[in-house]
Design a protein around this motif. Structure first.
Motif, PDB file in Angstrom:
ATOM      1  N   MET A  20       0.837  -1.206   0.000  1.00  9.81           N
ATOM      2  CA  MET A  20       0.000   0.000   0.000  1.00  9.81           C
ATOM      3  C   MET A  20       0.872   1.256   0.000  1.00  9.81           C
ATOM      4  O   MET A  20       0.560   2.234  -0.689  1.00  9.81           O
ATOM      5  N   ASP A  21       1.953   1.232   0.774  1.00  8.36           N
ATOM      6  CA  ASP A  21       2.864   2.380   0.791  1.00  8.36           C
ATOM      7  C   ASP A  21       3.437   2.638  -0.597  1.00  8.36           C
ATOM      8  O   ASP A  21       3.527   3.789  -1.034  1.00  8.36           O
ATOM      9  N   SER A  22       3.824   1.566  -1.290  1.00  6.56           N
ATOM     10  CA  SER A  22       4.379   1.757  -2.629  1.00  6.56           C
ATOM     11  C   SER A  22       3.307   2.303  -3.579  1.00  6.56           C
ATOM     12  O   SER A  22       3.598   3.147  -4.433  1.00  6.56           O
ATOM     13  N   ARG A  23       2.047   1.867  -3.403  1.00  4.12           N
ATOM     14  CA  ARG A  23       0.960   2.419  -4.228  1.00  4.12           C
ATOM     15  C   ARG A  23       0.758   3.899  -3.921  1.00  4.12           C
ATOM     16  O   ARG A  23       0.573   4.711  -4.830  1.00  4.12           O
ATOM     17  N   PHE A  24       0.784   4.259  -2.635  1.00  4.75           N
ATOM     18  CA  PHE A  24       0.649   5.670  -2.282  1.00  4.75           C
ATOM     19  C   PHE A  24       1.824   6.492  -2.818  1.00  4.75           C
ATOM     20  O   PHE A  24       1.634   7.635  -3.256  1.00  4.75           O
ATOM     21  N   ASP A  25       3.017   5.922  -2.787  1.00  4.29           N
ATOM     22  CA  ASP A  25       4.173   6.622  -3.356  1.00  4.29           C
ATOM     23  C   ASP A  25       3.971   6.856  -4.847  1.00  4.29           C
ATOM     24  O   ASP A  25       4.271   7.947  -5.363  1.00  4.29           O
ATOM     25  N   ALA A  26       3.451   5.834  -5.552  1.00  5.14           N
ATOM     26  CA  ALA A  26       3.186   5.985  -6.984  1.00  5.14           C
ATOM     27  C   ALA A  26       2.117   7.048  -7.216  1.00  5.14           C
ATOM     28  O   ALA A  26       2.239   7.885  -8.130  1.00  5.14           O
ATOM     29  N   MET A  27       1.084   7.048  -6.375  1.00  3.03           N
ATOM     30  CA  MET A  27       0.039   8.072  -6.505  1.00  3.03           C
ATOM     31  C   MET A  27       0.602   9.452  -6.225  1.00  3.03           C
ATOM     32  O   MET A  27       0.259  10.426  -6.915  1.00  3.03           O
ATOM     33  N   ASP A  28       1.480   9.552  -5.236  1.00  2.00           N
ATOM     34  CA  ASP A  28       2.102  10.842  -4.943  1.00  2.00           C
ATOM     35  C   ASP A  28       2.890  11.355  -6.138  1.00  2.00           C
ATOM     36  O   ASP A  28       2.824  12.547  -6.474  1.00  2.00           O
ATOM     37  N   SER A  29       3.643  10.456  -6.772  1.00  4.63           N
ATOM     38  CA  SER A  29       4.420  10.901  -7.937  1.00  4.63           C
ATOM     39  C   SER A  29       3.482  11.312  -9.077  1.00  4.63           C
ATOM     40  O   SER A  29       3.754  12.280  -9.796  1.00  4.63           O
ATOM     41  N   ARG A  30       2.345  10.598  -9.231  1.00  7.52           N
ATOM     42  CA  ARG A  30       1.376  10.982 -10.260  1.00  7.52           C
ATOM     43  C   ARG A  30       0.776  12.345  -9.930  1.00  7.52           C
ATOM     44  O   ARG A  30       0.601  13.198 -10.823  1.00  7.52           O
TER      45      ARG A  30
END
Length: 138
Positions: A91-101
Protein backbone atom coordinates in the motif's frame (compact mmCIF):
# COMPACT_ATOMS: atom_id res chain seq x y z
CA UNK A 1 28.56 -52.07 112.54
CA UNK A 2 25.20 -52.69 113.61
CA UNK A 3 22.25 -52.00 111.46
CA UNK A 4 21.41 -53.71 108.28
CA UNK A 5 23.02 -57.00 107.64
CA UNK A 6 24.80 -58.04 104.51
CA UNK A 7 21.96 -60.15 103.25
CA UNK A 8 19.46 -57.40 103.82
CA UNK A 9 21.68 -55.01 101.89
CA UNK A 10 22.00 -57.51 99.04
CA UNK A 11 18.26 -58.05 99.01
CA UNK A 12 17.67 -54.29 98.87
CA UNK A 13 20.20 -54.05 96.07
CA UNK A 14 18.55 -56.91 94.23
CA UNK A 15 15.19 -55.15 94.56
CA UNK A 16 16.76 -51.91 93.28
CA UNK A 17 18.32 -53.88 90.40
CA UNK A 18 14.93 -55.42 89.59
CA UNK A 19 13.33 -51.96 89.63
CA UNK A 20 16.10 -50.68 87.36
CA UNK A 21 15.69 -53.62 84.99
CA UNK A 22 11.94 -52.98 84.86
CA UNK A 23 12.56 -49.27 84.23
CA UNK A 24 15.16 -50.09 81.55
CA UNK A 25 12.73 -52.54 79.99
CA UNK A 26 10.04 -49.89 79.93
CA UNK A 27 12.47 -47.38 78.38
CA UNK A 28 13.58 -49.99 75.81
CA UNK A 29 9.94 -50.68 75.00
CA UNK A 30 9.25 -46.95 74.55
CA UNK A 31 12.39 -46.59 72.40
CA UNK A 32 11.25 -49.45 70.18
CA UNK A 33 7.81 -47.89 69.81
CA UNK A 34 9.41 -44.55 68.91
CA UNK A 35 11.67 -46.32 66.39
CA UNK A 36 8.64 -48.00 64.85
CA UNK A 37 6.80 -44.66 64.73
CA UNK A 38 9.85 -43.02 63.11
CA UNK A 39 10.03 -45.82 60.51
CA UNK A 40 6.34 -45.39 59.74
CA UNK A 41 6.74 -41.62 59.51
CA UNK A 42 9.73 -42.04 57.20
CA UNK A 43 7.76 -44.41 54.99
CA UNK A 44 4.82 -41.97 54.95
CA UNK A 45 7.17 -39.08 54.15
CA UNK A 46 8.74 -41.08 51.34
CA UNK A 47 5.28 -41.79 49.89
CA UNK A 48 4.28 -38.12 50.23
CA UNK A 49 7.53 -36.95 48.62
CA UNK A 50 7.01 -39.37 45.75
CA UNK A 51 3.43 -38.16 45.34
CA UNK A 52 4.66 -34.55 45.26
CA UNK A 53 7.31 -35.50 42.67
CA UNK A 54 4.65 -37.22 40.56
CA UNK A 55 2.40 -34.17 40.82
CA UNK A 56 5.27 -31.86 39.87
CA UNK A 57 6.15 -34.02 36.88
CA UNK A 58 2.53 -33.96 35.73
CA UNK A 59 2.35 -30.19 36.30
CA UNK A 60 5.56 -29.60 34.34
CA UNK A 61 4.18 -31.63 31.45
CA UNK A 62 0.92 -29.68 31.48
CA UNK A 63 2.81 -26.37 31.59
CA UNK A 64 5.05 -27.52 28.76
CA UNK A 65 2.02 -28.42 26.63
CA UNK A 66 0.40 -25.08 27.39
CA UNK A 67 3.57 -23.16 26.51
CA UNK A 68 3.86 -25.12 23.28
CA UNK A 69 0.28 -24.12 22.50
CA UNK A 70 1.00 -20.49 23.36
CA UNK A 71 4.15 -20.57 21.22
CA UNK A 72 2.15 -21.90 18.28
CA UNK A 73 -0.44 -19.17 18.75
CA UNK A 74 2.26 -16.49 18.91
CA UNK A 75 3.84 -17.87 15.76
CA UNK A 76 0.45 -17.68 14.01
CA UNK A 77 -0.02 -14.09 15.19
CA UNK A 78 3.53 -13.24 14.12
CA UNK A 79 2.82 -14.73 10.70
CA UNK A 80 -0.34 -12.63 10.46
CA UNK A 81 1.58 -9.50 11.35
CA UNK A 82 4.22 -10.35 8.76
CA UNK A 83 1.47 -10.71 6.17
CA UNK A 84 -0.09 -7.41 7.27
CA UNK A 85 3.32 -5.70 7.10
CA UNK A 86 3.76 -6.94 3.54
CA UNK A 87 0.31 -5.62 2.59
CA UNK A 88 1.07 -2.27 4.21
CA UNK A 89 4.38 -2.10 2.32
CA UNK A 90 2.50 -2.70 -0.95
CA UNK A 91 0.00 0.00 0.00
CA UNK A 92 2.86 2.38 0.79
CA UNK A 93 4.38 1.76 -2.63
CA UNK A 94 0.96 2.42 -4.23
CA UNK A 95 0.65 5.67 -2.28
CA UNK A 96 4.17 6.62 -3.36
CA UNK A 97 3.19 5.99 -6.98
CA UNK A 98 0.04 8.07 -6.50
CA UNK A 99 2.10 10.84 -4.94
CA UNK A 100 4.42 10.90 -7.94
CA UNK A 101 1.38 10.98 -10.26
CA UNK A 102 -0.08 13.88 -8.27
CA UNK A 103 3.29 15.64 -8.44
CA UNK A 104 3.20 15.20 -12.23
CA UNK A 105 -0.35 16.54 -12.33
CA UNK A 106 0.71 19.50 -10.18
CA UNK A 107 3.50 20.35 -12.60
CA UNK A 108 1.03 20.10 -15.52
CA UNK A 109 -1.40 22.38 -13.70
CA UNK A 110 1.46 24.81 -13.05
CA UNK A 111 2.32 24.82 -16.77
CA UNK A 112 -1.37 25.26 -17.64
CA UNK A 113 -1.65 28.13 -15.14
CA UNK A 114 1.37 29.85 -16.67
CA UNK A 115 -0.07 29.42 -20.20
CA UNK A 116 -3.45 30.72 -19.04
CA UNK A 117 -1.64 33.67 -17.43
CA UNK A 118 0.13 34.30 -20.76
CA UNK A 119 -3.15 34.14 -22.70
CA UNK A 120 -4.86 36.41 -20.15
CA UNK A 121 -2.01 38.90 -20.38
CA UNK A 122 -2.18 38.78 -24.20
CA UNK A 123 -5.93 39.34 -24.09
CA UNK A 124 -5.47 42.19 -21.64
CA UNK A 125 -2.74 43.60 -23.84
CA UNK A 126 -4.99 43.44 -26.84
CA UNK A 127 -7.87 44.91 -24.86
CA UNK A 128 -5.63 47.67 -23.58
CA UNK A 129 -4.45 48.36 -27.17
CA UNK A 130 -7.98 48.54 -28.43
CA UNK A 131 -8.99 50.69 -25.55
CA UNK A 132 -6.15 53.09 -26.31
CA UNK A 133 -7.00 53.02 -30.01
CA UNK A 134 -10.65 53.70 -29.28
CA UNK A 135 -9.81 56.66 -27.07
CA UNK A 136 -7.43 58.06 -29.69
CA UNK A 137 -10.04 57.67 -32.39
CA UNK A 138 -12.44 59.78 -30.48
Amino acid sequence: MTGIGFEERVTALELDMQSMKIAIGMVDNKVERVRADVRQAQAANTRMIQAVRDDMTEFRQEVSVRFDSVDARFEAVDSSFTHIDARLDRMDSRFDAMDSRFDGMDSRFDRMDSRIDEVVSLIRGMADGRAQGVTSVN
